[in-house]
Design an enzyme around this catalytic site. Structure first.
Site, PDB file in Angstrom:
ATOM      1  N   HIS A  73      34.845  25.582 -92.967  1.00  0.00           N
ATOM      2  CA  HIS A  73      34.802  24.816 -91.716  1.00  0.00           C
ATOM      3  C   HIS A  73      34.726  25.678 -90.477  1.00  0.00           C
ATOM      4  O   HIS A  73      34.945  25.173 -89.373  1.00  0.00           O
ATOM      5  CB  HIS A  73      35.980  23.837 -91.616  1.00  0.00           C
ATOM      6  CG  HIS A  73      35.791  22.607 -92.450  1.00  0.00           C
ATOM      7  ND1 HIS A  73      34.778  21.707 -92.263  1.00  0.00           N
ATOM      8  CD2 HIS A  73      36.509  22.143 -93.500  1.00  0.00           C
ATOM      9  CE1 HIS A  73      34.876  20.740 -93.151  1.00  0.00           C
ATOM     10  NE2 HIS A  73      35.912  20.976 -93.919  1.00  0.00           N
ATOM     11  N   ASP A 115      25.121  24.430 -87.965  1.00  0.00           N
ATOM     12  CA  ASP A 115      26.374  23.684 -88.099  1.00  0.00           C
ATOM     13  C   ASP A 115      27.147  23.795 -86.792  1.00  0.00           C
ATOM     14  O   ASP A 115      26.966  24.763 -86.030  1.00  0.00           O
ATOM     15  CB  ASP A 115      27.221  24.234 -89.251  1.00  0.00           C
ATOM     16  CG  ASP A 115      28.453  23.381 -89.500  1.00  0.00           C
ATOM     17  OD1 ASP A 115      28.284  22.204 -89.884  1.00  0.00           O
ATOM     18  OD2 ASP A 115      29.584  23.883 -89.291  1.00  0.00           O
ATOM     19  N   GLU A 167      31.151  22.911 -84.844  1.00  0.00           N
ATOM     20  CA  GLU A 167      32.559  22.514 -84.924  1.00  0.00           C
ATOM     21  C   GLU A 167      32.930  21.860 -83.605  1.00  0.00           C
ATOM     22  O   GLU A 167      32.478  22.316 -82.532  1.00  0.00           O
ATOM     23  CB  GLU A 167      33.463  23.709 -85.205  1.00  0.00           C
ATOM     24  CG  GLU A 167      33.167  24.446 -86.496  1.00  0.00           C
ATOM     25  CD  GLU A 167      33.265  23.589 -87.747  1.00  0.00           C
ATOM     26  OE1 GLU A 167      34.051  22.609 -87.739  1.00  0.00           O
ATOM     27  OE2 GLU A 167      32.561  23.879 -88.725  1.00  0.00           O
ATOM     28  N   ASP A 196      29.901  27.687 -92.948  1.00  0.00           N
ATOM     29  CA  ASP A 196      29.223  26.490 -93.462  1.00  0.00           C
ATOM     30  C   ASP A 196      27.704  26.650 -93.442  1.00  0.00           C
ATOM     31  O   ASP A 196      27.007  26.124 -94.315  1.00  0.00           O
ATOM     32  CB  ASP A 196      29.627  25.269 -92.634  1.00  0.00           C
ATOM     33  CG  ASP A 196      31.056  24.810 -92.917  1.00  0.00           C
ATOM     34  OD1 ASP A 196      31.664  25.356 -93.862  1.00  0.00           O
ATOM     35  OD2 ASP A 196      31.556  23.932 -92.190  1.00  0.00           O
TER      36      ASP A 196
END
Length: 367
Positions: free
Chosen positions: A322, A170, A172, A327
C-alpha cells in the site's frame, strides 16, 4: 398575339366572378394555345363554357392534341371533384398530377408536383394529414454520421498502435471521498523500462488536511507536510513533463491501475480540476480489476480480485504493501501475466480502455 391574350383575360374577369383556381386553369389552356394555333378556337370555347363543362371540354381538347402530336405522346387531366362548401353543390376544378407518356413509359413530372404542393401551401388549403407522395429521402433529416472512436482507430492501425505507451500507476489518499480527501502519494512506471521510466513522490495535501489512515499505507501527516514535499499545483507540471518524456510523438498513453475507473482516475481528475488543468486528450485509462475478475471466472476460481489475492495467485512477493511505488511494481507483474493468460493483445486492451470524459465525475461547483 399579345392583344389577343389581353382581350381574353379581360373577358374572363368581366364575365365571371374571380375564382383563382379556375383562373389558373384558363391561363394554363391559353398558354398551350400559344404553342399550337390550330386549337385557339377550341380554347376560346372552353373559356366561354359554364364551369361544370370545363373538365369535359378539356379532356376532349387533350384527345385532339394527342392526335395532333402523334400516338407516342399523350396528355390527360384528372377528373374534377364535387365539393360541398357551406352547403353549396358547385363543382370546382381539382388540380391533379399531369402525366406524360413517351415511348410507352409513364413519367410523373416532378416540377408540376412541386408547383402543386407549393401553391396549396400558399393558399392554405393543404391538409396536415395529406399524403404528398414525396420520397422519404427528400424529406428525411440528414443522417448524423458518428465520429470514429479513437480507440477503434488505434486498434485497427498498426502504426498508431506502435505509438502507444503503457504506464502503470497507483495513488495513496487520505480517504475514499474525492471531494474531501486528497492524494498524498503517486507512483508511475513505464512498462518499456529504461532510464527514468519510474516517477514517485509524496504529495503535500495542505495545512488543513490531516492523514487519518496511517495504518493503511504507513504515511503520516508529518511526512507529507514538510516544506520539501510538493503541493499538487506544483506537481502537475512535473508529472505532465514526465509523461511527455515517455510517450512517443503524436502517440497515446495507456494508464493502467487496479480499480482505476472508480478510485484512481476520479481522484486524479479531481486534483487536476482543483488546479484548473485539463486531462490531456491523448490519455487513455484501463482498469485491471475487470481483467482479474474475468480471469478468475474463466478458471472457475472464487478468489478475490484484490491486489493481495492476485499476488498470491501469481506467487508475487509484496514488501511494504500500500505504498504507491510498491503497488505499481506488483501491478506491473500482475498485468503482464493477466494479459498473457487472457490472450489479450495491445489492440484489445486499447478497445477496453476508457476516456476521462466517460468517467462519472462531478466538477467542483456543480451539484
Amino acid at each position: 398575339m399579345r392583344v389577343f391574350h389581353v382581350s381574353i383575360f379581360s373577358q374572363i374577369r368581366a364575365d365571371y366572378p374571380f375564382d383563382e383556381e379556375i383562373f389558373c386553369a384558363r391561363i394554363f389552356l391559353c398558354n398551350i394555345a400559344r404553342v399550337h394555333m390550330r386549337t385557339v378556337s377550341m380554347c376560346f370555347s372552353v373559356l366561354q363554357a359554364p364551369r361544370c363543362k370545363i373538365h369535359t371540354l378539356a379532356n376532349s381538347w387533350c384527345e385532339s392534341l394527342s392526335k395532333t402530336f402523334g400516338k407516342s405522346s399523350g396528355c390527360k387531366l384528372f377528373a374534377s371533384k364535387t365539393y360541398g362548401v357551406e352547403g353549396g353543390g358547385s363543382k370546382r376544378w381539382s388540380r391533379g398530377q399531369l402525366t406524360s407518356k413517351t415511348d410507352g413509359t409513364n413519367k410523373t413530372t416532378r416540377s408540376s408536383k412541386s408547383v402543386y404542393i407549393r401553391q396549396e401551401i400558399l393558399e392554405g388549403t393543404l391538409s396536415p394529414s395529406a399524403s404528398l407522395g414525396v420520397h422519404k429521402s427528400e424529406t428525411s433529416e440528414p443522417r448524423k454520421v458518428p465520429l470514429p472512436d479513437i480507440r477503434q482507430q488505434i486498434a485497427e492501425n498498426k502504426f498508431m498502435l506502435d505509438l502507444v505507451t503503457v504506464i502503470v500507476f497507483d495513488i495513496e489518499t487520505t480517504g475514499f471521498l474525492r471531494d474531501k480527501d486528497r492524494i498524498i502519494e503517486i507512483g508511475f512506471q513505464d512498462l518499456r523500462g529504461g532510464a527514468n521510466s519510474t516517477f514517485q513522490t509524496l504529495v503535500n495535501p495542505g495545512p488543513w488536511c490531516d492523514v487519518p489512515n496511517f495504518e493503511v499505507h504507513g504515511i503520516t501527516t508529518s511526512m507529507v507536510r514538510r516544506p520539501d514535499v510538493p503541493r499538487m499545483e506544483d506537481l502537475i507540471p512535473v508529472l505532465l513533463q514526465y509523461v511527455r518524456s515517455r510517450h512517443k510523438p503524436e502517440g497515446y498513453v495507456l494508464f493502467v491501475a487496479h480499480n482505476a475507473r472508480t478510485f484512481d482516475v476520479p481522484f486524479i481528475m479531481s486534483e487536476f480540476d482543483r488546479c484548473s488543468v485539463d486531462i490531456p486528450s491523448n490519455w487513455l485509462f484501463l482498469d485491471s480489476l475487470p481483467l482479474a475478475r474475468e480471469l478468475m471466472k474463466s478458471q472457475g476460481l472464487k478468489l478475490s480480485s484484490k491486489m493481495s489475492s492476485l499476488c498470491e495467485y501469481y506467487d508475487i512477493t509484496l514488501t511494504g504493501a500500500h505504498r504507491a511505488m510498491v503497488d505499481v511494481n506488483a501491478l506491473s507483474l500482475i498485468f503482464q501475466r493477466l494479459t498473457f493468460d487472457l490472450k489479450l493483445s495491445l489492440g484489445s486492451l486499447v478497445l477496453r480502455s476508457f476516456l476521462a470524459s466517460e468517467v462519472n465525475f462531478r466538477k467542483k461547483g456543480t451539484k
